[in-house]
Scaffold this active site. Sequence first.
Site, PDB file in Angstrom:
ATOM      1  N   HIS A   1      -3.155  10.899   0.983  1.00  0.00           N
ATOM      2  CA  HIS A   1      -2.560  10.691   2.297  1.00  0.00           C
ATOM      3  C   HIS A   1      -1.938  12.008   2.765  1.00  0.00           C
ATOM      4  CE1 HIS A   1      -1.024   7.321   5.085  1.00  0.00           C
ATOM      5  NE2 HIS A   1      -0.750   8.474   5.685  1.00  0.00           N
TER       6      HIS A   1
ATOM      7  N   GLU B   1      -3.631  -0.361   8.193  1.00  0.00           N
ATOM      8  CA  GLU B   1      -2.437  -0.045   8.980  1.00  0.00           C
ATOM      9  C   GLU B   1      -2.542  -0.691  10.349  1.00  0.00           C
ATOM     10  OE1 GLU B   1      -1.408   4.107   9.466  1.00  0.00           O
ATOM     11  OE2 GLU B   1      -1.840   4.567   7.363  1.00  0.00           O
TER      12      GLU B   1
ATOM     13  N   TYR C   1      -4.068   1.144  15.944  1.00  0.00           N
ATOM     14  CA  TYR C   1      -2.820   1.007  16.678  1.00  0.00           C
ATOM     15  C   TYR C   1      -3.027   0.711  18.155  1.00  0.00           C
ATOM     16  CZ  TYR C   1      -0.475   2.811  12.530  1.00  0.00           C
ATOM     17  OH  TYR C   1      -0.006   2.959  11.254  1.00  0.00           O
TER      18      TYR C   1
ATOM     19  N   ARG D   1       0.843  -1.189   0.000  1.00  0.00           N
ATOM     20  CA  ARG D   1       0.000   0.000   0.000  1.00  0.00           C
ATOM     21  C   ARG D   1       0.885   1.248   0.000  1.00  0.00           C
ATOM     22  NH1 ARG D   1      -3.000   2.963   5.009  1.00  0.00           N
ATOM     23  NH2 ARG D   1      -3.848   4.645   3.741  1.00  0.00           N
TER      24      ARG D   1
ATOM     25  N   ASN E   1      -7.297   1.772  10.052  1.00  0.00           N
ATOM     26  CA  ASN E   1      -5.963   1.925  10.617  1.00  0.00           C
ATOM     27  C   ASN E   1      -6.124   1.816  12.128  1.00  0.00           C
ATOM     28  OD1 ASN E   1      -5.181   2.547   8.017  1.00  0.00           O
ATOM     29  ND2 ASN E   1      -4.806   4.713   8.415  1.00  0.00           N
TER      30      ASN E   1
ATOM     31  N   GLU F   1      -7.560   8.491   6.749  1.00  0.00           N
ATOM     32  CA  GLU F   1      -7.804   9.134   8.046  1.00  0.00           C
ATOM     33  C   GLU F   1      -8.306  10.574   7.933  1.00  0.00           C
ATOM     34  OE1 GLU F   1      -4.194   8.673  10.287  1.00  0.00           O
ATOM     35  OE2 GLU F   1      -4.599   6.557  10.695  1.00  0.00           O
TER      36      GLU F   1
END
Length: 483
Positions: free
Chosen positions: A146, A390, A322, A101, A320, A191
């Site tokens: 992005h 992600e 985390y 990606r 995404n 995002e």
Amino acid sequence: MEKNYNKYLISICILSFVYASAQDLPRKIPKGLIFGAATSSYQVEGAWDADGKTQSILDYLYQNSLEQITDGSNGNVATNSYYLYERDVEMMRELGLDFYRFSLSWPRLLPYNYSERINPAGVNYYNNLMDEMLKYGIEPVVTLYHWDLPLELAQQGGWTNPQIVDWFSDFARTAFELFGDRVKYWITLNEPQVFCYYRHPGDDIYKCMKNSLLAHAKAYHIYDEEFRPTHNGAIFISLSTEFYEPVNSQDAEAAEDATNYHWGVFTNPIFSKDGDFPASMKEKLAAKSAKQGLSSSKLPDMSPEEIDFIKGTSDFFGINHYTTKYVYRNESENDYEVPSFYDDLGVQMYQPDSCQIGYSYLVCSVPWGFYKLLTKIREEFDNPPIFITENGFSTHGGLDDQDRIEYYKTYLCAMLDAIDEGSDVRAYTAWSLMDNFEWARGYIDRFGLYEVDYESEELTRTPRASAFMYQNVLRTRSIICGT
């Protein structure tokens, strides 16, 4: 009786041993689940003004705000992937990736923001990268945006200007025309909540959110109607999806508010049956706006036509993810600037020390939160196909990155737990392929499976221990979970 009891004890011991051993047996990766790694244009390409590329808002900001970057750096050179893309593809081959990606630099392709003035050098770079990947069976997963908005458009209001819908859709159509014959996975925006928050603070964030949704939807419809019939690809949006855990049962509403304000504001319009912004968010922002003396809500209305236009415009639920945060509400602790996004949200968040592994400034390890996130998506949005775009962990350098290995293994196993219960996960993407410019943290925090030696003229890439771990998962299609 005693004889039977002893047999019972022996059976329990045997079962306990078998169960304990099973925890260390490799868990098979479901057939069809694909694996990749990711980067973004500004964070790796470098060549910020080479071959006809014009300035992006990121070029301008990071060249003129060095005091706000931890190490005073910028992305002018980054990892120099514009020139070193062949080595990047070699790393993908070493890992055994199914896909890579990356994002397109808007001002590298359209330096003057007109689709009639395409930059041949920019096209050549992305053609070379994609063709080199496809030569070895590595699929390109391309993010259109992005965060590197052309500076000229940023100076005209950027994502708060309603014209951004047409600007972005023109750029999207150009990309589809140039690369659609080889790209089967398109991501419209990366995002949007994050770039809206950081680029358009205050009440403008809500204009940015609505315009982002409309721009995404228009690009989706262009692809769906003009390109999907011949190219047969997929197009979707990628959202920053932290999981928010209530401190106790009384804080369930606070956790739901945190979800809605951060990513429900995008998922509800796209993935829910009724569309539109979340009802509770609309109600609370209307009340907050009235309290502050505004004549209308900070959150713009959506017309019935806009609701229908946005609803259903994503082939995957792109996430995404985390980390996870605990959430509670305590009005006496509200020390946020007024007015502001977090004052509007009105909740407190924290992460306990127990989730800290290694020295990551940016990521706390909470694998059970990943499982809960995937479960929440399955239960609340009728189990959409999920593309994890992600997931990763930062260190401060070094090749023996055991903390990153622990993070990846526990998160991958949490993902498998969710899949076993029915979550429709189709793809997993490690962030990132290699170290890169990590925004305000510069080059201090390293997310790469490959370490980049920024002191060497060649910007040498070297696999970390985590790269070999990831390579083994992809090669064996299995991973050992448990202790």
